[in-house]
Design a protein around this motif. Structure first.
Motif, PDB file in Angstrom:
ATOM      1  N   ILE A 139     -25.528  25.752 -11.500  1.00 51.37           N
ATOM      2  CA  ILE A 139     -24.476  24.526 -11.361  1.00 51.37           C
ATOM      3  C   ILE A 139     -23.907  24.422  -9.934  1.00 51.37           C
ATOM      4  N   VAL A 140     -24.505  23.566  -9.142  1.00 56.95           N
ATOM      5  CA  VAL A 140     -24.047  23.511  -7.717  1.00 56.95           C
ATOM      6  C   VAL A 140     -22.595  23.230  -7.689  1.00 56.95           C
ATOM      7  N   HIS A 141     -21.830  23.878  -6.627  1.00 55.24           N
ATOM      8  CA  HIS A 141     -20.270  23.592  -6.389  1.00 55.24           C
ATOM      9  C   HIS A 141     -20.252  21.863  -6.157  1.00 55.24           C
ATOM     10  N   GLY A 142     -19.426  21.234  -6.911  1.00 58.01           N
ATOM     11  CA  GLY A 142     -19.039  20.071  -6.585  1.00 58.01           C
ATOM     12  C   GLY A 142     -18.333  19.555  -5.271  1.00 58.01           C
ATOM     13  N   HIS A 143     -18.444  18.222  -4.784  1.00 57.28           N
ATOM     14  CA  HIS A 143     -17.744  17.981  -3.720  1.00 57.28           C
ATOM     15  C   HIS A 143     -16.503  17.701  -3.776  1.00 57.28           C
TER      16      HIS A 143
END
Length: 340
Positions: A139-143
């Protein structure tokens, strides 16, 4: 009524809390049927919940005094025991690759215990190494675009470079200051360093390295969000010369504010460049050099003023849904309803 209760390992956020945790909390709380609780020892030990999500487990076993540390370590042992008895899964986000330096044998033992009891791991990029038999989700790091939206942006200053963030030895800020002094001879280039250092020795070293060079501005203290936005947006290029770099909230902060970054060349940063646009993620091989600084600054000047990096794969709505799916999978795994 909630059918999923998530106990996080971080307390109710304060102004200094990592925005990642606040945005994660909010993205999950917005989903129907989910109750998210921030951490207190009383709540974690005495209340029922369905999953325990830990981010930096070393925080659970640390303390500002030997007595406080010992008490927390005892409480951690009780908590892990409770989770085992109640068959409550631990979900761990792999923010860092290695254990912190300078921790005791007891802390290492407790962290290893948490590691053994972890049911599912969340990695922030697909290159994070994991045990061969580990269940995981990526789950990629959100902006940070929404987070920084309330704050005023500064006018871009030509030829200004910046480092913004916590100042740690491994982040190479000392090398940046020394390298900058050798670069941009006869130009109007400038460098801003903003962030809280880890110790007084580093403060003294940075002041010594910058002494006599009026192009370098040191603001060695915690930055508010407003100050961080102003420092980043006043620059043409944000330089993050980390000696070790795997997950970088600093890079996402700059990109969220539409400023390019210069980072070490590695596979993770290459993937980030492929995702957001090559011109936004300048890279250098080996040690940071004056030539690398000069080349990166020259390269980013061709980015049109209205352009923005592509952060469409890092929306927090998507992250919230993905985390809840991961929690439900962890529960199923621990209770034997699904194979890995």
């Amino acid at each position: 009524m909630a059918d999923l209760i998530v106990q996080q390992s971080f307390p109710e956020p304060r102004p200094t809390t990592n925005p990642y945790l606040v945005m994660l909390r909010d993205s999950i709380r917005e989903l129907p049927g989910v109750e998210l609780r921030t951490f207190s020892w009383r709540g974690a030990l005495l209340r029922r919940f369905d999953v325990f999500h830990v981010h930096w487990p070393e925080i659970l076993v640390s303390g500002q005094s030997p007595v406080k540390k010992l008490v927390r370590q005892g409480l951690t042992l009780i908590l892990v025991g409770k989770l085992a008895v109640t068959r409550t899964p631990i979900v761990r986000t792999m923010h860092n690759l290695d254990l912190p330096q300078g921790i005791s044998r007891r802390e290492r033992w407790l962290l290893a215990l948490i590691e053994r009891r972890t049911t599912l791991r969340i990695r922030l990029n697909p290159l994070t190494p994991l045990p061969a038999d580990a269940a995981f989700e990526t789950i990629v790091h959100g902006h940070y675009r929404g987070w920084y939206a309330p704050y005023a942006r500064a006018a871009r200053v030509p030829d200004r470079l910046a480092y913004v963030g916590l100042v740690r030895r491994y982040k190479g800020v000392d090398a940046l200051v020394a390298t900058f002094r050798k670069a941009f001879a006869g130009t109007g280039a400038s460098l801003t360093i903003g962030g809280k250092p880890s110790n007084d020795e580093l403060v003294e070293q940075l002041h010594s390295l910058a002494a006599g060079d009026r192009r370098i501005d040191l603001h060695l203290a915690f930055l508010t969000d407003a100050e961080l936005v102003a420092a980043i947006t006043a620059s043409e290029l944000v330089v993050l010369p980390y000696r070790e770099m795997h997950n970088s909230g600093g890079a996402l902060s700059a990109l969220s504010l539409d400023r390019p970054v210069l980072v070490p060349s590695n596979e993770v940063n290459g993937m980030l460049a492929d995702e957001v646009g090559q011109q936004w993620v300048q890279r250098y091989e080996g040690d940071l050099t004056p030539a690398a600084l000069e080349a990166a600054l020259a390269a980013v000047k061709s980015i049109p003023e209205a352009d923005r990096p592509d952060l469409s794969h890092r929306e927090w709505d998507d992250a919230g849904h993905a985390h809840v799916a991961a929690y439900r999978r962890a529960i199923a795994l621990l209770r034997g309803r699904r194979r890995r």
